[in-house]
Design a protein around this motif. Structure first.
Motif, mmCIF file in Angstrom:
data_model
loop_
_atom_site.group_PDB
_atom_site.id
_atom_site.type_symbol
_atom_site.label_atom_id
_atom_site.label_comp_id
_atom_site.label_asym_id
_atom_site.label_seq_id
_atom_site.Cartn_x
_atom_site.Cartn_y
_atom_site.Cartn_z
ATOM 1 N N LEU A 186 10.017 -3.680 -16.288
ATOM 2 C CA LEU A 186 10.152 -2.539 -15.524
ATOM 3 C C LEU A 186 8.905 -1.636 -15.534
ATOM 4 N N LEU A 187 8.316 -1.626 -16.645
ATOM 5 C CA LEU A 187 7.097 -0.932 -16.802
ATOM 6 C C LEU A 187 6.036 -1.520 -15.798
ATOM 7 N N ALA A 188 5.713 -2.946 -16.030
ATOM 8 C CA ALA A 188 4.898 -3.382 -14.939
ATOM 9 C C ALA A 188 5.248 -3.233 -13.504
ATOM 10 N N GLY A 189 6.547 -3.175 -13.174
ATOM 11 C CA GLY A 189 6.968 -2.844 -11.943
ATOM 12 C C GLY A 189 6.652 -1.623 -11.386
ATOM 13 N N VAL A 190 6.609 -0.467 -12.285
ATOM 14 C CA VAL A 190 6.225 0.646 -12.074
ATOM 15 C C VAL A 190 4.907 0.683 -11.583
ATOM 16 N N CYS A 191 3.967 0.151 -12.599
ATOM 17 C CA CYS A 191 2.405 0.206 -12.291
ATOM 18 C C CYS A 191 2.079 -0.595 -11.005
ATOM 19 N N ALA A 192 2.609 -1.810 -10.810
ATOM 20 C CA ALA A 192 2.443 -2.292 -9.401
ATOM 21 C C ALA A 192 2.943 -1.569 -8.272
ATOM 22 N N ASP A 193 4.091 -0.775 -8.450
ATOM 23 C CA ASP A 193 4.609 -0.213 -7.231
ATOM 24 C C ASP A 193 3.510 0.991 -6.981
ATOM 25 N N LEU A 194 3.122 1.760 -7.938
ATOM 26 C CA LEU A 194 2.216 2.805 -7.731
ATOM 27 C C LEU A 194 1.010 2.454 -7.191
ATOM 28 N N MET A 195 0.523 1.063 -7.338
ATOM 29 C CA MET A 195 -0.815 0.544 -6.859
ATOM 30 C C MET A 195 -0.760 -0.114 -5.353
ATOM 31 N N PRO A 215 1.591 2.443 -1.793
ATOM 32 C CA PRO A 215 1.298 3.052 -0.870
ATOM 33 C C PRO A 215 0.021 2.469 -0.004
ATOM 34 N N TRP A 216 -0.495 1.463 -0.494
ATOM 35 C CA TRP A 216 -1.507 0.521 0.380
ATOM 36 C C TRP A 216 -0.563 -0.273 1.399
ATOM 37 N N PHE A 217 0.470 -0.795 0.922
ATOM 38 C CA PHE A 217 1.304 -1.639 2.019
ATOM 39 C C PHE A 217 1.860 -0.755 2.965
ATOM 40 N N LEU A 218 2.267 0.551 2.465
ATOM 41 C CA LEU A 218 2.880 1.519 3.560
ATOM 42 C C LEU A 218 1.734 2.275 4.394
ATOM 43 N N ARG A 219 0.636 2.054 3.960
ATOM 44 C CA ARG A 219 -0.209 2.911 4.652
ATOM 45 C C ARG A 219 -0.670 1.887 5.899
ATOM 46 N N GLN A 220 -0.752 0.793 5.509
ATOM 47 C CA GLN A 220 -1.087 -0.166 6.840
ATOM 48 C C GLN A 220 -0.001 -0.114 7.773
ATOM 49 N N LEU A 221 1.277 -0.040 7.511
ATOM 50 C CA LEU A 221 2.429 -0.040 8.336
ATOM 51 C C LEU A 221 2.532 1.343 9.183
ATOM 52 N N LEU A 222 2.304 2.316 8.659
ATOM 53 C CA LEU A 222 2.394 3.766 9.072
ATOM 54 C C LEU A 222 1.199 3.998 9.975
#
Length: 209
Positions: free
Chosen positions: A184-193, A196-203
Motif C-alpha cells: 500500500l505504501l508503494a501504491g501511495v508513492c506511485a499514485d502521487l507520481m 497527476p501525469w496521466f490525468l494531466r495528459q487526458l485533461l
C-alpha cells in the motif's frame, strides 16, 4: 493423508469466505450504479472543476497534505478489515464494509462516465485505476482471514468456542499485515507520481485543449 484432508478443508473454507465477501462487493457495485443514476446534471461541472484543480496541484511537488490524503484512500478499507478481525462484530461488519467498498467505487466511476461519456471511462481509469489494482487484492488478503477470526470470536462469545476453535493471531497474521502495508505504501508513492501525469495528459486533451 489426514494432513492433506485438513489442508483441503481449510482451503475450501477460505474460498467460501472469499466468495461471500465477493458477493457483497458486487452487490455494492450494483447499488452504486443505481444511486449514481440519481445524481443531478450539475455534477459534471463540479467534476470538471475538481479535475482542473487537481491538475494545478499535480504540477507541484506532492505536499504532506496530498500524501496524507492518498494514504487515507489506500489504507482505509484494508485497515478497517484488519481491525475488524479483532472483534466478534466483524462477522457482520466485514460484509457491510465490503459492500460499501464496492458501492462507493462504483458510484464514483459511474459519475465520471455519466458526466463525460466515453471520456469518463479514461478519466475514471486515471483517477481510480492504480488505486484499485493495489487496494482490492490487499483488502481481500486481509478481509478473508479477518472474517475467520471474527467468526471464531463470535462463536466464543456465544459459547461455541470448543467447536469453532480459538481465534489465533500468529506470525502469519502479522506478516500478512506487514506485506500489505508495504504494498500500500508503494501504491501511495506511485499514485502521487504517476496519477497527476496521466490525468494531466487526458485533461489537456479533453478539458483544456
Amino acid at each position: 493423508m489426514k494432513w492433506k484432508r485438513r489442508e483441503t478443508a481449510e482451503w475450501r473454507r477460505q474460498l467460501s469466505r472469499l466468495l461471500v465477501l465477493a458477493l457483497f462487493f458486487f452487490a455494492g457495485i450494483l447499488l452504486g450504479q443505481v444511486f449514481s443514476s440519481r445524481v443531478p446534471d450539475t455534477t459534471g461541472d463540479e467534476l470538471a472543476r475538481y479535475l482542473k484543480d487537481f491538475l494545478k496541484v499535480g504540477e507541484e511537488d506532492p505536499s504532506p497534505r496530498a500524501a496524507l490524503s492518498a494514504a487515507v484512500l489506500y489504507f482505509r478499507y484494508p485497515l478497517a478489515a484488519f481491525l475488524l478481525g479483532f472483534a466478534s462484530i466483524g462477522v457482520l461488519a466485514l460484509p457491510i464494509v465490503t459492500g460499501a467498498f464496492g458501492g462507493f467505487l462504483s458510484f464514483s466511476v459511474c459519475c465520471f462516465t455519466a458526466s463525460f461519456g466515453p471520456d469518463g471511462v479514461l478519466l475514471a481509469l486515471a483517477v481510480f485505476g492504480l488505486r484499485c489494482v493495489v487496494t482490492l487484492p490487499c483488502y481481500f488478503l486481509l478481509a478473508v482471514p479477518a472474517l475467520e477470526r471474527s467468526a471464531a470470536l463470535a462463536c466464543l462469545s456465544l459459547g461455541g468456542g470448543r467447536r469453532a476453535g480459538p481465534a489465533l493471531y500468529g506470525r502469519e497474521w502479522w506478516g500478512r499485515l506487514a506485506v500489505v502495508a508495504g504494498v500500500l505504501l508503494a501504491g501511495v508513492c506511485a499514485d502521487l507520481m504517476l496519477t497527476p501525469w496521466f490525468l494531466r495528459q487526458l485533461l489537456e486533451r479533453m478539458l483544456i485543449g
